[in-house]
Write a protein that holds these residues in place. Structure first.
Motif, mmCIF file in Angstrom:
data_model
loop_
_atom_site.group_PDB
_atom_site.id
_atom_site.type_symbol
_atom_site.label_atom_id
_atom_site.label_comp_id
_atom_site.label_asym_id
_atom_site.label_seq_id
_atom_site.Cartn_x
_atom_site.Cartn_y
_atom_site.Cartn_z
ATOM 1 N N LYS A 199 0.847 -1.191 0.000
ATOM 2 C CA LYS A 199 0.000 0.000 0.000
ATOM 3 C C LYS A 199 0.882 1.241 0.000
ATOM 4 O O LYS A 199 1.968 1.250 0.579
ATOM 5 N N LYS A 200 0.392 2.296 -0.646
ATOM 6 C CA LYS A 200 1.189 3.512 -0.779
ATOM 7 C C LYS A 200 1.616 4.057 0.574
ATOM 8 O O LYS A 200 2.737 4.553 0.725
ATOM 9 N N SER A 201 0.738 3.958 1.564
ATOM 10 C CA SER A 201 1.038 4.483 2.889
ATOM 11 C C SER A 201 2.165 3.712 3.576
ATOM 12 O O SER A 201 2.754 4.192 4.540
ATOM 13 N N GLU A 202 2.460 2.509 3.062
ATOM 14 C CA GLU A 202 3.475 1.649 3.674
ATOM 15 C C GLU A 202 4.832 1.772 2.990
ATOM 16 O O GLU A 202 5.841 1.235 3.467
ATOM 17 N N ALA A 203 4.877 2.488 1.867
ATOM 18 C CA ALA A 203 6.090 2.547 1.052
ATOM 19 C C ALA A 203 7.296 3.064 1.831
ATOM 20 O O ALA A 203 8.383 2.470 1.782
ATOM 21 N N GLN A 204 7.128 4.138 2.563
ATOM 22 C CA GLN A 204 8.253 4.723 3.274
ATOM 23 C C GLN A 204 8.768 3.789 4.366
ATOM 24 O O GLN A 204 9.980 3.667 4.573
ATOM 25 N N ASN A 205 7.866 3.104 5.035
ATOM 26 C CA ASN A 205 8.259 2.150 6.070
ATOM 27 C C ASN A 205 9.071 1.008 5.479
ATOM 28 O O ASN A 205 10.095 0.598 6.044
ATOM 29 N N VAL A 206 8.618 0.469 4.336
ATOM 30 C CA VAL A 206 9.340 -0.628 3.690
ATOM 31 C C VAL A 206 10.726 -0.166 3.239
ATOM 32 O O VAL A 206 11.713 -0.890 3.379
#
Length: 271
Positions: A199-206
């Motif tokens: 999910k786009k909201s998870e991109a930075q975390n990954v």
């Protein structure tokens, strides 16, 4: 490749896990397993890479935990529906980078693997991947006469100490991606080798989790991700379409080459 061999015969063809090398009176050529041709500079690099590890590989220590790891390579957490809240994160130079992180691939060979570009200025990663794959290769050499008749000249065995280096590199990458997928349950659709669809909201975390393991990645914009006919179909914003096969039944893969072969049979690229 059959057409290429036909045009170059008589010739000597060396089939490896992810490349084909052809020697004939017209010259010597190397191709990727899907038919892409490598340049002379790339071919020279792959030979030097292989020769370095044949000479020095026995002295490189491997982590036993990596050698005992069973690679998964891909896993699906969602298998139905159409999704637009999705981005693809591709690890940059996954295997050469993993080799550098583990202290297996020396800096000079790693840096040279990053020097190949196409006419549009985009980095070509084939030489690096084939070089890493050469550590695991099981070469079959076939002689093709002028009439097309084939005979096996050599059906070689793998060298265990080189295979262990390859296993360490692929396992480190696999463990990293699998670990990140567990930490992002509910926000990840699936991962495939070195690509994660999240999910786009998870991109930075990954991205941060990858960075902690020594990897960087590029973000690819996705218009939509559709699950249809036992496939995950990725529609990139660039117009490119890629298909990934969902497993209908449980099965085991001996190596990443098996995964790549399965993927290529179902992959569609549209510009």
């Amino acid at each position: 490749m059959d057409d290429v061999i036909k045009n170059l015969r008589p010739c000597l063809v060396t089939f490896q896990s992810n490349s084909v090398y052809i020697k004939s009176k017209l010259g010597s050529y190397m191709f990727t397993s899907n038919g892409g041709r490598l340049t002379g500079k790339e071919l020279g690099f792959i030979k030097r890479f292989r020769n370095y590890f044949v000479k020095n590989g026995k002295d490189i220590k491997c982590d036993l935990k990596l050698l005992s790891h069973h690679n998964v390579y891909f896993k699906f957490f969602v298998t139905s529906g159409i999704h637009t809240d999705v981005v693809e994160l591709d690890i940059d130079n996954a295997y050469p980078t993993a080799g550098k992180i583990l202290g297996i691939v020396p800096n000079e060979l790693y840096e040279e693997s990053q020097t190949f570009f196409d006419e549009d200025g985009r980095r070509r990663k084939e030489a690096g991947l084939i070089a890493i794959g050469s550590l695991y290769r099981n070469r079959r050499i076939v002689k093709v006469d002028k009439n097309g008749k084939r005979s096996i000249v050599q059906d070689g065995e793998r060298l265990e100490y080189l295979s262990n280096l390859w296993k360490s590199i692929t396992s480190y990458t696999d463990i990293t991606v699998e670990s990140i997928s567990r930490k992002t349950i509910g926000n990840i659709y699936f991962y495939w080798c070195d690509a994660l669809f999240v999910k786009k909201s998870e991109a930075q975390n990954v991205k941060q989790l990858l960075l902690k393991s020594g990897f960087t990645c590029k973000e690819i914009k996705i218009k939509k991700l559709e699950f249809k006919d036992n496939q995950a179909i990725s529609y990139r914003a660039s117009g490119e379409i890629k298909k990934f096969s969902l497993p209908k039944i449980s099965y085991s893969m001996k190596s990443l080459d098996d995964v790549i072969s399965r993927h290529r049979r179902n992959n569609l690229n549209v510009k």
